[in-house]
Design a protein around this motif. Sequence first.
Motif, PDB file in Angstrom:
ATOM      1  N   LEU A 143      42.265 107.417  54.730  1.00  0.00           N
ATOM      2  CA  LEU A 143      42.093 107.848  55.948  1.00  0.00           C
ATOM      3  C   LEU A 143      43.640 107.701  56.603  1.00  0.00           C
ATOM      4  N   ARG A 144      43.973 108.640  57.185  1.00  0.00           N
ATOM      5  CA  ARG A 144      45.210 108.503  57.939  1.00  0.00           C
ATOM      6  C   ARG A 144      45.168 108.857  59.335  1.00  0.00           C
ATOM      7  N   LEU A 145      46.243 108.230  60.085  1.00  0.00           N
ATOM      8  CA  LEU A 145      46.349 108.360  61.499  1.00  0.00           C
ATOM      9  C   LEU A 145      47.545 109.125  62.058  1.00  0.00           C
ATOM     10  N   ALA A 146      47.400 109.868  62.932  1.00  0.00           N
ATOM     11  CA  ALA A 146      48.525 110.906  63.159  1.00  0.00           C
ATOM     12  C   ALA A 146      48.176 111.158  64.562  1.00  0.00           C
ATOM     13  N   THR A 147      49.376 111.237  65.270  1.00  0.00           N
ATOM     14  CA  THR A 147      49.223 111.925  66.751  1.00  0.00           C
ATOM     15  C   THR A 147      49.265 113.364  66.703  1.00  0.00           C
ATOM     16  N   ALA A 148      49.345 113.927  65.740  1.00  0.00           N
ATOM     17  CA  ALA A 148      49.591 115.467  65.602  1.00  0.00           C
ATOM     18  C   ALA A 148      49.002 115.792  64.176  1.00  0.00           C
ATOM     19  N   GLN A 149      48.896 117.186  63.803  1.00  0.00           N
ATOM     20  CA  GLN A 149      48.825 117.406  62.571  1.00  0.00           C
ATOM     21  C   GLN A 149      49.514 116.820  61.388  1.00  0.00           C
ATOM     22  N   LEU A 150      48.725 116.361  60.341  1.00  0.00           N
ATOM     23  CA  LEU A 150      49.364 115.766  59.218  1.00  0.00           C
ATOM     24  C   LEU A 150      50.536 116.769  58.862  1.00  0.00           C
ATOM     25  N   PRO A 151      51.562 116.275  58.148  1.00  0.00           N
ATOM     26  CA  PRO A 151      52.515 117.159  57.496  1.00  0.00           C
ATOM     27  C   PRO A 151      51.792 117.775  56.132  1.00  0.00           C
ATOM     28  N   ASP A 152      52.463 118.836  55.735  1.00  0.00           N
ATOM     29  CA  ASP A 152      51.716 119.651  54.680  1.00  0.00           C
ATOM     30  C   ASP A 152      52.472 118.881  53.360  1.00  0.00           C
ATOM     31  N   SER A 153      51.341 118.371  52.669  1.00  0.00           N
ATOM     32  CA  SER A 153      51.663 117.444  51.402  1.00  0.00           C
ATOM     33  C   SER A 153      51.078 117.913  50.121  1.00  0.00           C
ATOM     34  N   GLY A 154      50.387 119.114  50.302  1.00  0.00           N
ATOM     35  CA  GLY A 154      49.781 119.612  49.168  1.00  0.00           C
ATOM     36  C   GLY A 154      48.399 118.970  48.885  1.00  0.00           C
ATOM     37  N   LEU A 155      48.100 118.119  49.842  1.00  0.00           N
ATOM     38  CA  LEU A 155      46.676 117.481  49.805  1.00  0.00           C
ATOM     39  C   LEU A 155      45.851 118.067  50.826  1.00  0.00           C
ATOM     40  N   VAL A 156      44.405 117.794  50.837  1.00  0.00           N
ATOM     41  CA  VAL A 156      43.390 118.565  51.677  1.00  0.00           C
ATOM     42  C   VAL A 156      43.304 117.329  52.854  1.00  0.00           C
ATOM     43  N   SER A 157      43.087 117.773  53.873  1.00  0.00           N
ATOM     44  CA  SER A 157      42.627 116.972  55.122  1.00  0.00           C
ATOM     45  C   SER A 157      41.527 117.658  56.037  1.00  0.00           C
ATOM     46  N   ALA A 158      40.723 116.437  56.432  1.00  0.00           N
ATOM     47  CA  ALA A 158      39.427 116.931  57.343  1.00  0.00           C
ATOM     48  C   ALA A 158      39.758 115.913  58.426  1.00  0.00           C
ATOM     49  N   ARG A 159      39.289 116.488  59.774  1.00  0.00           N
ATOM     50  CA  ARG A 159      39.722 115.606  60.886  1.00  0.00           C
ATOM     51  C   ARG A 159      38.425 114.615  60.788  1.00  0.00           C
ATOM     52  N   ILE A 160      38.387 113.441  61.336  1.00  0.00           N
ATOM     53  CA  ILE A 160      37.136 112.855  61.210  1.00  0.00           C
ATOM     54  C   ILE A 160      36.915 112.684  62.845  1.00  0.00           C
ATOM     55  N   CYS A 161      37.889 112.345  63.661  1.00  0.00           N
ATOM     56  CA  CYS A 161      37.891 112.045  65.083  1.00  0.00           C
ATOM     57  C   CYS A 161      39.121 112.025  65.617  1.00  0.00           C
ATOM     58  N   ARG A 162      39.163 111.878  67.180  1.00  0.00           N
ATOM     59  CA  ARG A 162      40.295 111.750  68.064  1.00  0.00           C
ATOM     60  C   ARG A 162      40.172 110.493  68.671  1.00  0.00           C
ATOM     61  N   MET A 163      41.086 109.524  68.582  1.00  0.00           N
ATOM     62  CA  MET A 163      41.038 107.994  69.348  1.00  0.00           C
ATOM     63  C   MET A 163      41.899 108.176  70.515  1.00  0.00           C
ATOM     64  N   ALA A 164      41.457 108.066  71.651  1.00  0.00           N
ATOM     65  CA  ALA A 164      42.347 107.953  72.452  1.00  0.00           C
ATOM     66  C   ALA A 164      42.611 106.253  72.771  1.00  0.00           C
ATOM     67  N   SER A 165      43.687 105.834  73.531  1.00  0.00           N
ATOM     68  CA  SER A 165      43.775 104.514  73.703  1.00  0.00           C
ATOM     69  C   SER A 165      43.913 104.359  75.245  1.00  0.00           C
ATOM     70  N   VAL A 166      43.595 103.149  75.435  1.00  0.00           N
ATOM     71  CA  VAL A 166      43.206 102.668  76.704  1.00  0.00           C
ATOM     72  C   VAL A 166      43.883 101.233  77.188  1.00  0.00           C
ATOM     73  N   LEU A 167      44.472 101.431  78.677  1.00  0.00           N
ATOM     74  CA  LEU A 167      45.216 100.082  78.690  1.00  0.00           C
ATOM     75  C   LEU A 167      44.106  99.060  79.014  1.00  0.00           C
ATOM     76  N   CYS A 168      44.616  98.003  78.420  1.00  0.00           N
ATOM     77  CA  CYS A 168      43.580  96.852  78.387  1.00  0.00           C
ATOM     78  C   CYS A 168      44.307  95.436  78.896  1.00  0.00           C
ATOM     79  N   ALA A 169      43.598  94.561  79.425  1.00  0.00           N
ATOM     80  CA  ALA A 169      44.014  93.118  79.790  1.00  0.00           C
ATOM     81  C   ALA A 169      42.961  92.350  79.835  1.00  0.00           C
ATOM     82  N   ALA A 170      42.965  90.946  79.487  1.00  0.00           N
ATOM     83  CA  ALA A 170      41.943  89.985  79.682  1.00  0.00           C
ATOM     84  C   ALA A 170      41.774  89.504  81.243  1.00  0.00           C
ATOM     85  N   PRO A 171      40.445  89.508  81.528  1.00  0.00           N
ATOM     86  CA  PRO A 171      40.211  88.940  83.094  1.00  0.00           C
ATOM     87  C   PRO A 171      41.208  87.809  83.490  1.00  0.00           C
TER      88      PRO A 171
END
Length: 317
Positions: A143-171
């Motif tokens: 499993l690889r994480l990337a902000t865009a498409q993975l670079p061409d490496s000769g391997l096969v890739s399938a997207r699992i999901c997109r993760m957004a990030s959210v700004l957080c802090a403790a109460p």
Amino acid sequence: MNTLKNMRIFVRVADAASFAGAARALDMTTAQVSKAVSELEAHLRTRLLHRTTRKLALTDAGNRYLARCRDIISLVDVSEAEAGAASAAPSGTLRLHAPASFGQVFVVPALAQFMAQYPDVQVDLLLSSRVPDLLEENIDVSLRLATAQLPDSGLVSARICRMASVLCAAPQYLAQHGTPASLEALPQHTMVRLVAPHYAIDHWHFEGPDGRVKLPVPAGRLRVNTADALAAALSNGFGVGPVPLLSALSALRSGTLVRVLPEYELQGTNVYAVYASRLYLDAKVKLWIEFLRAFVEQALAAPDAVAIAQRPQSAGR
């Protein structure tokens, strides 16, 4: 010369005690069958059959060779059947790699269900931020994480999901330092960095009511290299930071973290499953990728997860 093919022909000739009988069974000509046996004999430099005008008989060497041929052909047939079955029924060892945070939050729980559903599969799981070499390290799926498409490496890739990030802090942090009301107020707070290959280190990218905004981030006193470590640090009151939603969900549900500036989300991260080839893909590899994608989609479709991820309507959505 195709030795294995000629072995099969030789066995048929021995069983039929006839070139013509073997030819009929194999849908070949008698000349082709005779030639195959002659090639074997030339290759072995040994006569396998006594030939007369009326019958064939095995030589002593032919009898010994026939037994070996039966063993070899049986082993090849079993091996081919097992290999073919791997494309239809999952079994054997599945060797997986995942980044530590994603692996702990989603891969391990998904594996618990996957392995219960497919009891003939064993799993070797490597959790590491290091990107492994699939071929050298004999890994089936990484499993690889990337902000865009993975670079061409000769391997096969399938997207699992997109993760957004959210700004957080403790109460408790917000109670002591106040809640920032705008992006401009963030530099007045302790900003905790996530240092990871797929994340920009010295600035944060926000998407919100004003479109995309790039905010510089000072070095700060604390930097961490996994999303789970960042969520734990923020839960202990270290400051404000962007946590990938999948790692933030548990703390947001329990209230140990709260979302800051909910009209914004930070850079999205794509999760890809990477494997060596589409050709003759092993059943356990194909099923695991499909299973993990469905597992993550179901987790993100939970009502509270949707509510947490959704930006307020004032954000222009």
